[in-house]
Design a protein around this motif. Structure first.
Motif, PDB file in Angstrom:
ATOM      1  N   ASP A  91       0.817  -1.210   0.000  1.00  0.00           N
ATOM      2  CA  ASP A  91       0.000   0.000   0.000  1.00  0.00           C
ATOM      3  C   ASP A  91       0.854   1.264   0.000  1.00  0.00           C
ATOM      4  O   ASP A  91       0.513   2.261  -0.647  1.00  0.00           O
ATOM      5  CB  ASP A  91      -0.945   0.006   1.191  1.00  0.00           C
ATOM      6  CG  ASP A  91      -2.109  -0.955   1.022  1.00  0.00           C
ATOM      7  OD1 ASP A  91      -2.324  -1.433  -0.106  1.00  0.00           O
ATOM      8  OD2 ASP A  91      -2.800  -1.241   2.024  1.00  0.00           O
ATOM      9  N   SER A 101       0.686   4.157  -2.892  1.00  0.00           N
ATOM     10  CA  SER A 101       0.520   5.586  -2.633  1.00  0.00           C
ATOM     11  C   SER A 101       1.672   6.397  -3.215  1.00  0.00           C
ATOM     12  O   SER A 101       1.467   7.484  -3.772  1.00  0.00           O
ATOM     13  CB  SER A 101       0.405   5.830  -1.132  1.00  0.00           C
ATOM     14  OG  SER A 101      -0.828   5.374  -0.625  1.00  0.00           O
ATOM     15  N   ARG A 111       1.267   6.961  -6.780  1.00  0.00           N
ATOM     16  CA  ARG A 111       0.197   7.904  -7.094  1.00  0.00           C
ATOM     17  C   ARG A 111       0.683   9.346  -7.163  1.00  0.00           C
ATOM     18  O   ARG A 111      -0.077  10.232  -7.567  1.00  0.00           O
ATOM     19  CB  ARG A 111      -0.945   7.748  -6.081  1.00  0.00           C
ATOM     20  CG  ARG A 111      -1.764   6.484  -6.356  1.00  0.00           C
ATOM     21  CD  ARG A 111      -2.753   6.169  -5.245  1.00  0.00           C
ATOM     22  NE  ARG A 111      -3.670   5.101  -5.680  1.00  0.00           N
ATOM     23  CZ  ARG A 111      -4.537   4.493  -4.877  1.00  0.00           C
ATOM     24  NH1 ARG A 111      -4.602   4.819  -3.591  1.00  0.00           N
ATOM     25  NH2 ARG A 111      -5.330   3.554  -5.356  1.00  0.00           N
ATOM     26  N   ALA A 114       1.331  13.596  -1.902  1.00  0.00           N
ATOM     27  CA  ALA A 114       0.595  12.358  -1.632  1.00  0.00           C
ATOM     28  C   ALA A 114       0.672  12.086  -0.140  1.00  0.00           C
ATOM     29  O   ALA A 114       1.771  12.029   0.429  1.00  0.00           O
ATOM     30  CB  ALA A 114       1.152  11.191  -2.426  1.00  0.00           C
ATOM     31  N   HIS A 163      -0.410   9.368   2.683  1.00  0.00           N
ATOM     32  CA  HIS A 163      -0.866   7.999   2.933  1.00  0.00           C
ATOM     33  C   HIS A 163      -1.242   7.947   4.414  1.00  0.00           C
ATOM     34  O   HIS A 163      -0.388   8.112   5.285  1.00  0.00           O
ATOM     35  CB  HIS A 163       0.270   7.025   2.615  1.00  0.00           C
ATOM     36  CG  HIS A 163      -0.045   5.591   2.888  1.00  0.00           C
ATOM     37  ND1 HIS A 163      -0.523   4.739   1.915  1.00  0.00           N
ATOM     38  CD2 HIS A 163       0.057   4.839   4.019  1.00  0.00           C
ATOM     39  CE1 HIS A 163      -0.696   3.526   2.430  1.00  0.00           C
ATOM     40  NE2 HIS A 163      -0.359   3.568   3.707  1.00  0.00           N
ATOM     41  N   LEU A 178      -7.533   2.255  -0.926  1.00  0.00           N
ATOM     42  CA  LEU A 178      -6.532   1.209  -1.005  1.00  0.00           C
ATOM     43  C   LEU A 178      -7.229  -0.138  -0.864  1.00  0.00           C
ATOM     44  O   LEU A 178      -8.320  -0.230  -0.310  1.00  0.00           O
ATOM     45  CB  LEU A 178      -5.470   1.397   0.075  1.00  0.00           C
ATOM     46  CG  LEU A 178      -4.574   2.630  -0.169  1.00  0.00           C
ATOM     47  CD1 LEU A 178      -3.905   3.088   1.104  1.00  0.00           C
ATOM     48  CD2 LEU A 178      -3.531   2.330  -1.237  1.00  0.00           C
ATOM     49  N   HIS A 221      -6.304   5.611   3.176  1.00  0.00           N
ATOM     50  CA  HIS A 221      -6.488   6.266   1.880  1.00  0.00           C
ATOM     51  C   HIS A 221      -5.179   6.903   1.434  1.00  0.00           C
ATOM     52  O   HIS A 221      -4.307   7.214   2.250  1.00  0.00           O
ATOM     53  CB  HIS A 221      -7.554   7.375   1.956  1.00  0.00           C
ATOM     54  CG  HIS A 221      -8.943   6.875   2.184  1.00  0.00           C
ATOM     55  ND1 HIS A 221      -9.418   6.533   3.429  1.00  0.00           N
ATOM     56  CD2 HIS A 221      -9.959   6.664   1.313  1.00  0.00           C
ATOM     57  CE1 HIS A 221     -10.676   6.130   3.327  1.00  0.00           C
ATOM     58  NE2 HIS A 221     -11.027   6.203   2.058  1.00  0.00           N
ATOM     59  N   THR A 222      -5.065   7.099   0.134  1.00  0.00           N
ATOM     60  CA  THR A 222      -4.070   8.006  -0.424  1.00  0.00           C
ATOM     61  C   THR A 222      -4.780   9.300  -0.780  1.00  0.00           C
ATOM     62  O   THR A 222      -5.761   9.293  -1.524  1.00  0.00           O
ATOM     63  CB  THR A 222      -3.435   7.460  -1.716  1.00  0.00           C
ATOM     64  OG1 THR A 222      -3.101   6.094  -1.548  1.00  0.00           O
ATOM     65  CG2 THR A 222      -2.201   8.264  -2.081  1.00  0.00           C
TER      66      THR A 222
END
Length: 262
Positions: A33, A37, A40, A148, A150, A218, A227-228
């Motif tokens: 994960d 992230s 992303r 980003a 995370h 995620l 979440h990201t």
């Protein structure tokens, strides 16, 4: 429960640093994960020519994720816990990665930056004033630079809160108790329950001046729990001084720069 903050939280992480990676490795998808992230951020050309900040790097798991997502980027990784940084520095790192013992609150006055992108994993629910830290991130991030975040941020449903509590009470806190770190892992439980729900943190980013803020889910058991959050820097605040051109992209005591490249 009163949440741990500032020096108390840094000391708790210092104490937990020797067993932290072993415990997080028991979380299915933890490192996958983080990598998702980091990717992303969508940094071009494997990050070539870019300077990326890993804010709250801990033992370096997020730094490893950034290296995989942007293997040609220059990375500055910072954390308020000296113990966590010692664990990070026990591993070999390329010359383009360096670590600094600084809190998020100290960083704006440390002469670092500007950065093309910022990655912050499991940071914002642990700071006393997330809005102030977001303002600092904007002053360090180049115009158009990418962010980003995370983070554990519940989607808002009672089922997600119940699942998080069940995981913490059934596994996380007992495991942390065995290592002598019960207070830290009780803090983890309550800090997530007390932190912004995903729509609220997205709104916080927008109010702080970030553009195109979105919450991305995620996979796995943490869907709706982790979440990201992605966004880009909007116009630079007046306090930050002249705009910089770029690609369309109570703290722990400071310690001298620690270079990694061993």
């Amino acid at each position: 429960m009163t949440l741990l903050r500032d020096h108390d939280l840094a000391r708790a992480f210092d104490h937990a640093s020797r067993t932290y990676d072993r415990l997080t490795a028991l979380n299915p998808g933890y490192r996958t994960d983080l990598l998702r992230s980091a990717r992303r951020l969508r940094l071009p050309d494997d990050g070539a020519g870019l300077h990326v900040l890993d804010l709250g790097c801990g033992t370096g798991a997020s730094t490893r994720a950034l290296l995989r997502a942007a293997p040609r980027a220059r990375i500055t990784a910072v954390d308020a816990s000296g113990g966590m940084l010692r664990q990070a520095l026990a591993e070999p790192w390329p010359d383009r990665v360096r670590f600094l013992h600084l809190s998020a609150e100290e960083l704006p006055t440390a002469g670092e930056g500007p950065f093309d992108a910022v990655f912050a994993a499991y940071l914002f629910r642990n700071v006393t004033d997330p809005d102030a830290v977001l303002h600092s991130v904007r002053t360090l991030l180049k115009p158009g630079g990418r962010l980003a975040v995370h983070e554990y941020s519940l989607g808002g449903s009672p089922a997600q809160r119940a699942l998080w509590t069940a995981v913490c009470q059934g596994f996380v806190i007992p495991a942390g108790t065995l290592t002598g770190d019960r207070a830290l892992y009780r803090h983890l439980w309550h800090s997530v329950l007390d932190f912004d729900a995903a729509p609220d943190f997205t709104g916080r980013l927008t109010r702080a001046g970030f553009a195109d803020a979105r919450a991305l889910p995620l996979a796995g058991w943490q869907t709706g729990i982790t979440h990201t959050f992605v966004a880009r820097n909007g116009p630079v605040p007046a306090a930050a001084g002249p705009a910089r051109q770029s690609f369309a992209g109570t703290a722990a005591a400071p310690v001298p720069t620690v270079e990694a490249g061993r």
